[in-house]
Design an enzyme around this catalytic site. Structure first.
Site, PDB file in Angstrom:
ATOM      1  N   GLY A  58     -24.877  38.053  -8.764  1.00 16.78           N
ATOM      2  CA  GLY A  58     -25.313  38.988  -9.802  1.00 16.78           C
ATOM      3  C   GLY A  58     -24.213  39.977 -10.112  1.00 16.78           C
ATOM      4  O   GLY A  58     -23.251  40.106  -9.335  1.00 16.78           O
ATOM      5  N   CYS A  85     -22.907  35.247  -2.785  1.00 18.29           N
ATOM      6  CA  CYS A  85     -22.194  36.353  -3.420  1.00 18.29           C
ATOM      7  C   CYS A  85     -23.046  37.633  -3.400  1.00 18.29           C
ATOM      8  O   CYS A  85     -23.325  38.151  -2.329  1.00 18.29           O
ATOM      9  CB  CYS A  85     -21.771  35.940  -4.826  1.00 18.29           C
ATOM     10  SG  CYS A  85     -20.476  36.970  -5.482  1.00 18.29           S
ATOM     11  N   TYR A  86     -23.519  38.125  -4.542  1.00 21.13           N
ATOM     12  CA  TYR A  86     -24.350  39.331  -4.509  1.00 21.13           C
ATOM     13  C   TYR A  86     -25.566  39.125  -3.600  1.00 21.13           C
ATOM     14  O   TYR A  86     -26.004  40.046  -2.903  1.00 21.13           O
ATOM     15  CB  TYR A  86     -24.819  39.691  -5.926  1.00 21.13           C
ATOM     16  CG  TYR A  86     -25.641  40.966  -5.963  1.00 21.13           C
ATOM     17  CD1 TYR A  86     -25.011  42.198  -6.043  1.00 21.13           C
ATOM     18  CD2 TYR A  86     -27.033  40.926  -5.873  1.00 21.13           C
ATOM     19  CE1 TYR A  86     -25.746  43.375  -6.043  1.00 21.13           C
ATOM     20  CE2 TYR A  86     -27.780  42.096  -5.878  1.00 21.13           C
ATOM     21  CZ  TYR A  86     -27.133  43.314  -5.961  1.00 21.13           C
ATOM     22  OH  TYR A  86     -27.864  44.474  -5.959  1.00 21.13           O
ATOM     23  N   HIS A 172     -19.226  30.528  -4.482  1.00 25.18           N
ATOM     24  CA  HIS A 172     -20.294  29.884  -5.263  1.00 25.18           C
ATOM     25  C   HIS A 172     -20.313  28.370  -5.026  1.00 25.18           C
ATOM     26  O   HIS A 172     -19.508  27.652  -5.621  1.00 25.18           O
ATOM     27  CB  HIS A 172     -20.102  30.176  -6.754  1.00 25.18           C
ATOM     28  CG  HIS A 172     -20.391  31.595  -7.107  1.00 25.18           C
ATOM     29  ND1 HIS A 172     -21.626  32.011  -7.537  1.00 25.18           N
ATOM     30  CD2 HIS A 172     -19.624  32.698  -7.052  1.00 25.18           C
ATOM     31  CE1 HIS A 172     -21.603  33.310  -7.754  1.00 25.18           C
ATOM     32  NE2 HIS A 172     -20.397  33.758  -7.472  1.00 25.18           N
ATOM     33  N   GLU A 174     -22.429  26.306  -6.049  1.00 25.76           N
ATOM     34  CA  GLU A 174     -23.068  25.571  -7.148  1.00 25.76           C
ATOM     35  C   GLU A 174     -22.091  25.138  -8.233  1.00 25.76           C
ATOM     36  O   GLU A 174     -22.413  24.286  -9.045  1.00 25.76           O
ATOM     37  CB  GLU A 174     -24.194  26.427  -7.755  1.00 25.76           C
ATOM     38  CG  GLU A 174     -23.766  27.675  -8.527  1.00 25.76           C
ATOM     39  CD  GLU A 174     -23.494  28.897  -7.643  1.00 25.76           C
ATOM     40  OE1 GLU A 174     -23.296  28.723  -6.433  1.00 25.76           O
ATOM     41  OE2 GLU A 174     -23.465  30.020  -8.183  1.00 25.76           O
ATOM     42  N   ASP A 230     -36.460  15.470 -25.970  1.00 23.38           N
ATOM     43  CA  ASP A 230     -37.633  16.111 -25.358  1.00 23.38           C
ATOM     44  C   ASP A 230     -38.942  15.552 -25.919  1.00 23.38           C
ATOM     45  O   ASP A 230     -39.866  15.236 -25.169  1.00 23.38           O
ATOM     46  CB  ASP A 230     -37.586  17.637 -25.558  1.00 23.38           C
ATOM     47  CG  ASP A 230     -36.319  18.250 -24.979  1.00 23.38           C
ATOM     48  OD1 ASP A 230     -35.681  17.581 -24.143  1.00 23.38           O
ATOM     49  OD2 ASP A 230     -35.961  19.370 -25.366  1.00 23.38           O
ATOM     50  N   LYS A 371     -32.919  19.615 -18.657  1.00 25.79           N
ATOM     51  CA  LYS A 371     -32.576  18.558 -19.618  1.00 25.79           C
ATOM     52  C   LYS A 371     -32.096  17.274 -18.923  1.00 25.79           C
ATOM     53  O   LYS A 371     -32.497  16.172 -19.300  1.00 25.79           O
ATOM     54  CB  LYS A 371     -31.461  19.072 -20.535  1.00 25.79           C
ATOM     55  CG  LYS A 371     -31.229  18.222 -21.764  1.00 25.79           C
ATOM     56  CD  LYS A 371     -32.261  18.552 -22.776  1.00 25.79           C
ATOM     57  CE  LYS A 371     -32.001  17.944 -24.119  1.00 25.79           C
ATOM     58  NZ  LYS A 371     -32.923  18.513 -25.110  1.00 25.79           N
TER      59      LYS A 371
END
Ligand code: XMP
Length: 516
Positions: A58, A85-86, A172, A174, A230, A371
Site C-alpha cells: 500500500g 511490503c506495507y 512483491h 506477485e 463474458d 477474466k
C-alpha cells in the site's frame, strides 16, 4: 459455492496497485482467494473461513497518522498470515516491532539472500531476484520473529514467526520480476496454510450449474448476447444448467467487425444449440446515427437504441423473471481505495437502464471470476478459441473507430482493412497473446497518393495495437516492421478507398486506446 470458497485465502487490501494480482496468482495455483478492503467487517471476511491471510502492499507509511492498521481480529486469528511490503510493516508494527523510514529506498529489482530455513522459502535458491518498491523498513523485529532473508538495503527483507505461522516479505512475489514469487506463494498456500487445490474450471462449472438451477428453478432466463467473452461464457454456463429455458437475444447493430454477426449465430445457435433470437437492426442504427460525428453522441445514440430494440424483444418473452449478466469479479471487487462504496452492478452499455416495466432478478454466474478464469471456463465448456480469446471490443463497436460521420460504405471499408490487420496478427501469433487490443481506425482525412500512375485522393487508415494488463494504461505494441509493411501493402492494394496507412505510436496516457 461455499464449499469451493471455503479454505481459501483472504487478501486484505491496503491500496496497492497489485492487490488483484495477488488474488489472481493464488487462484492460478488452484486456491480460491477474495479481496477485502482493510476496514471490511471481520464477519464478512471470516464467513469464507479462510485458511490464511495475505496482506497487500500500500502507499501509506505505518507511522503516519491515519495510516491503515492491521485489522485487529487478525492478531487473534490462528490462521497463517503473509504480509507483503506495507502488509509486512503493518503486521510488524501491530506485533510489537518498529518501522522507520529507510535512508536507502528500494524501487525495482533487488536480490535477496535466504538467511535461515523456513517453509516459506523451502526449495527456493539461496539468492533470488525480486521486485521491491518501498521507502520504509523494519528497524526492530517484533518478539518471536526472526530474519529469514536480507537484501543489500533491507536486513529484514523477509521475517517470520514460524510457531504462529506469521510471515512478512518486503518484496512483491506477485509480480513476474520476482523470479521465485510463484514458488514462494505456493509454499505459503500449501506448506504453511495447508490449502487444497480445488479451485479449477471443472469444479467451478459443476458448482455454477448447481447454483443456477437452485436460483432459477423452473423459470426461464433472458440474456443479451454480444459475442464478447463474458456474455458468451455466461450463456454457455446457463445453457448447460437450464438448456432451452435460456433465451438469448443478439442485436446486430451493424457496427460489428467482418463476419462477426454471422459467427455469433453460427456458434451459439448452430453449434451450441442455444435458443437464440437474432435481431437485425442495422438499418435502424444507421439511420439513427446519420450525420452524427461527435463520439459521445454516437455512444448515446447507440446505447439508447440498443435498450429500445432489446426491450421490444424482451417484452415479447412474457413471464420472464430472470436476466443473466456477464458481471465479473473486477466489476464488483471492493478495494481499499473505495472501501466505503457499495459493490456496483456492471452497467453493460447494452442493458443499462431498462425501462421500469422490465424488472428482472439478475443471474450473474461469473461474479467471482477474473477474466483469465472466464476464458478457462469458456474453454472447458467447449466454446471456440475465437470467442474465448477474443480481444475486448467496445459496445458501440466500429462506430467509434470510423471517425467522423458514418456511412455503410465507410464501415465496409474499415471492416475490410481491420480484417486484414487482425488476420495478419493472428497468423503471426500476436492476436491471442502479444497484443492486448489491435484494430484499425478509419480517419475522416483525405490525402493525396499515386496509384497506377494516377493521382488518388483517398482516406487515411490508422493501425492501433497496444499492450496492457488492465487497459487503464497502455503502451503501443512494438510490432515487427515486416508485419506492418505487409499489412500496409495489403490494405492499400486490396481495400478500395484507402491510399495511406499509419501506425499509432502513442501510449496511454496521454492518448486513449480508442481514437474516439
Ligand atoms: P480507452 O479508449 O478509454 O479504452 O483507453 C479503454 C478500454 O475501454 C474500451 N472502451 C469501451 N468499451 N464502450 C465499451 O464497451 C465504450 O464506449 C468504450 N470506449 C472504450 C476500449 O476498447 C478499451 O478496451
Amino acid at each position: 459455492m461455499q464449499g469451493l470458497k471455503r479454505g481459501g485465502i483472504a487478501v486484505i487490501d491496503f491500496g496497492s496497485q497489485t492487490t488483484q494480482l495477488i488474488a489472481r496468482r493464488t487462484r492460478e495455483l488452484g486456491v480460491y482467494s477474495a479481496v477485502f478492503a482493510h476496514d471490511a467487517a471481520p464477519e464478512r471476511i471470516q464467513r469464507q473461513q479462510p485458511a490464511g491471510y495475505i496482506l497487500s502492499g500500500g502507499p501509506s507509511s505505518v507511522y503516519e497518522a491515519g495510516a491503515p492498521a492491521l485489522p485487529p481480529f487478525l492478531l487473534d486469528s490462528a490462521a497463517p498470515i503473509l504480509g507483503i511490503c506495507y502488509g509486512m510493516q503493518a503486521l510488524a508494527a501491530a506485533s510489537g516491532g518498529r518501522v522507520r523510514p529507510s535512508h536507502e529506498r528500494e524501487y525495482g529489482p533487488a536480490t535477496i539472500r535466504c538467511e535461515s530455513s523456513s517453509p516459506l522459502f523451502d526449495g527456493l535458491a539461496v539468492e533470488s531476484p525480486v521486485w521491491m518498491s518501498h521507502g520504509d523498513r523494519i528497524a526492530a523485529l517484533p518478539p518471536g520473529f526472526a530474519a529469514l532473508a536480507s537484501s543489500d538495503n533491507s536486513p529484514f527483507a523477509a521475517i517470520g514467526d514460524l510457531s504462529s505461522r506469521r510471515y512478512g516479505i518486503q518484496f512483491h512475489p506477485e509480480v513476474q520480476h520476482s523470479r521465485d514469487g510463484r514458488k514462494l506463494l505456493s509454499n505459503f498456500l500449501f506448506k504453511v496454510c495447508g490449502c487444497e487445490r480445488k479451485w479449477t474450471a471443472a469444479a467451478f462449472i459443476d458448482d455454477a450449474i448447481e447454483r443456477i438451477r437452485v436460483q432459477v428453478g423452473d423459470e426461464r432466463v433472458l440474456l443479451a448476447l454480444s459475442g464478447g467473452v463474458d456474455s458468451a461464457v455466461t450463456g454457455a454456463l446457463l445453457h448447460r444448467a437450464i438448456g432451452e429455458r435460456l433465451v438469448c437475444i443478439f442485436v446486430d447493430h451493424g457496427m460489428l467487425r467482418q463476419n462477426e454477426a454471422e459467427a455469433v449465430t453460427r456458434v451459439f445457435r448452430d453449434e451450441q444449440g442455444m435458443n437464440l433470437i437474432a435481431v437485425n437492426a442495422v438499418e435502424a442504427f444507421l439511420s439513427a446515427l446519420q450525420g452524427i460525428s461527435d463520439p459521445e453522441e454516437k455512444r448515446k445514440t447507440i446505447g439508447k437504441l440498443f435498450v429500445d430494440v432489446f426491450s421490444e424483444e424482451a417484452r415479447k418473452q412474457r413471464g420472464m423473471r430472470f436476466l443473466a449478466q456477464g458481471t465479473i469479479y473486477p466489476d464488483v471487487i471492493e478495494s481499499a481505495a473505495d472501501s466505503k462504496a457499495a459493490t456496483t452492478i456492471k452497467s453493460h452499455h447494452n442493458v443499462g437502464g431498462l425501462p421500469a416495466d422490465l424488472r428482472f432478478e439478475l443471474v450473474e454466474p461469473l461474479r467471482d471470476c477474473f477474466k483469465d478464469e472466464v476464458r478457462r471456463i469458456g474453454e472447458a465448456l467447449g466454446l471456440p478459441a475465437a470467442i474465448v480469446w477474443r480481444q475486448p471490443f467496445p459496445g458501440p463497436g466500429l462506430a467509434i473507430r470510423c471517425l467522423g460521420a458514418l456511412s455503410w460504405e465507410r464501415l465496409e471499408t474499415l471492416r475490410a482493412a481491420d480484417a486484414i490487420f487482425t488476420s495478419e496478427l493472428a497468423a503471426a501469433g500476436l492476436l491471442r497473446a502479444g497484443t492486448a487490443q489491435s484494430f484499425a481506425v478509419l480517419l475522416p482525412v483525405k490525402s493525396v497518393g499515386v496509384q497506377g500512375d494516377k493521382r488518388s485522393y483517398e482516406e487515411v487508415l490508422a493501425l492501433r495495437s497496444v499492450t496492457t494488463d488492465d487497459f487503464m494504461t497502455a503502451d503501443w505494441a512494438r510490432l515487427p516492421l515486416e508485419l506492418l509493411a505487409r499489412v500496409s501493402a495489403r490494405i492499400v492494394n486490396e481495400v478500395a478507398g484507402i491510399n495511406r496507412v499509419t501506425y499509432d505510436i502513442t501510449s496511454k496516457p496521454p492518448a486513449t486506446i480508442e481514437w474516439e
